[in-house]
Design an enzyme around this catalytic site. Structure first.
Site, PDB file in Angstrom:
ATOM      1  CB  THR A   1      -8.918   4.841  10.104  1.00 34.11           C
ATOM      2  OG1 THR A   1      -7.782   5.898   9.285  1.00 34.11           O
ATOM      3  CG2 THR A   1      -9.153   5.828  11.508  1.00 34.11           C
TER       4      THR A   1
ATOM      5  CG  HIS B   1      -4.995   8.306   3.628  1.00 33.11           C
ATOM      6  ND1 HIS B   1      -4.196   8.832   2.511  1.00 33.11           N
ATOM      7  CD2 HIS B   1      -5.533   7.251   3.097  1.00 33.11           C
ATOM      8  CE1 HIS B   1      -4.083   8.232   1.553  1.00 33.11           C
ATOM      9  NE2 HIS B   1      -4.660   6.890   1.851  1.00 33.11           N
ATOM     10  N   GLY B   2      -7.190   8.877   7.498  1.00 32.12           N
ATOM     11  CA  GLY B   2      -7.466   9.063   8.762  1.00 32.12           C
ATOM     12  C   GLY B   2      -8.623   9.299   9.222  1.00 32.12           C
TER      13      GLY B   2
ATOM     14  CG  ASP C   1      -1.876   0.971   1.117  1.00 33.01           C
ATOM     15  OD1 ASP C   1      -2.292   1.464   0.170  1.00 33.01           O
ATOM     16  OD2 ASP C   1      -2.341   1.501   2.342  1.00 33.01           O
TER      17      ASP C   1
END
Ligand code: G3H
Ligand code: ZN
Length: 281
Positions: free
Chosen positions: A230, A177-178, A81
């Site tokens: 996440t 992301h996150g 990834d």
């Protein structure tokens, strides 16, 4: 069984569903994902980021993931990834990864094309699929931090795919992301244009926290792989916290990691049903 990412991408595109790609950092996470995939009869990507490989060691991740995949009754691909260098991709292929992502999204357009072409030239004869990224997905994923997202341009995407011949393309259409601060707003019109301009499997990153309704809308518009990290971390940590809180005297690591594995498994199963990959193995 361990299969090439290409197999999963093509079946998903043909079948009109998306395969979940879940980030792994240790044995319990791998087991949770594989058990979920078997119970849901779903294909799945196990994937490791460069940060994950650094944390656990590539030998550990590769052996654990390959053991899990070989034992599994469902098709499993092992993916790198957000790989950012040719050397990292080569190392993963040498360790038996069946899919790689080369993330040249931080580079100028021509340099992103050049590194992606180089990776495709090496990976294709090895039977390893290649995912690339165009545009910049915002947020933080391990060692990659992007403060200003840049949405993918459909015309650039068409040229990029034509010149690199990648198997799949990660698109920036509003996810990050996150953990999200507000509700993410996805640009579905842009997604449809990219799908029409490229006609290859598209990948949705930053999918933790994206409402189910948005996922259901994105899949028919060409999303064939959906990345989740996440939400697994949150499920893992919440379960560990619960044990620590309810039984502060507990000192057996298995009594902390076992419930964490169960909690992650439930998350993965729910995603497989949402993505439409359940029952498609
Ligand atoms: O590459 C990994 C995924 O894009 C992770 O996204 O932080 O929303 O789980 P996430
Ligand atoms: Zn990502």
């Amino acid at each position: 069984m361990l299969v090439s990412g290409k197999e999963l991408f093509q079946a998903a595109k043909q079948g009109g569903y998306a395969v979940g790609a879940f980030n792994v950092n240790n044995m319990e996470i791998i087991q949770a994902i594989i058990e979920a995939a078997e119970e849901e009869n779903s294909p799945v990507f196990l994937q490791a980021s460069q940060g994950g490989l650094k944390y656990a060691g590539i030998e550990y991740i590769a052996s654990l993931a390959k053991t899990a995949a070989e034992k599994a009754k469902v098709p499993v691909a092992l993916n790198l990834d957000h790989g950012t260098s040719f050397a990292q991709v080569a190392l993963c292929i040498r360790h038996g990864f069946s899919a790689v992502m080369i993330d040249g999204s931080q580079l100028p357009f021509e340099e992103n094309i050049a590194i992606t072409q180089k990776v495709v030239d090496m990976a294709r004869p090895c039977g390893v699929s290649v995912e690339a990224e165009l545009g910049k997905i915002g947020g933080v994923e391990d060692d990659i931090s992007v403060s200003h997202a840049v949405f993918t341009d459909p015309d650039e995407a068409a040229e990029f795919v034509e010149r690199t011949q990648v198997d799949a393309l990660a698109v920036a259409i509003g996810t990050a992301h996150g953990v999200y601060k507000g509700e993410p707003k996805l640009d579905f019109e842009r997604l449809e244009k990219i799908r029409n301009a490229t006609n290859i499997p598209l990948v949705l990153h930053g999918a933790s926290g994206v409402p189910a309704e948005a996922i259901r809308k994105a899949v028919p518009l060409g999303i064939c792989k959906i990345n989740i990290d996440t939400e697994l971390r949150q499920a893992f940590t919440k379960a560990v916290h619960e044990v620590v809180h309810n039984k502060p005297e507990e000192f057996d690591p298995r009594k902390l990691l076992g419930p964490a594995r169960e909690a992650m498994k439930e998350v993965v199963k729910a995603k497989m049903r949402l993505f439409g990959s359940a029952g498609r193995a």
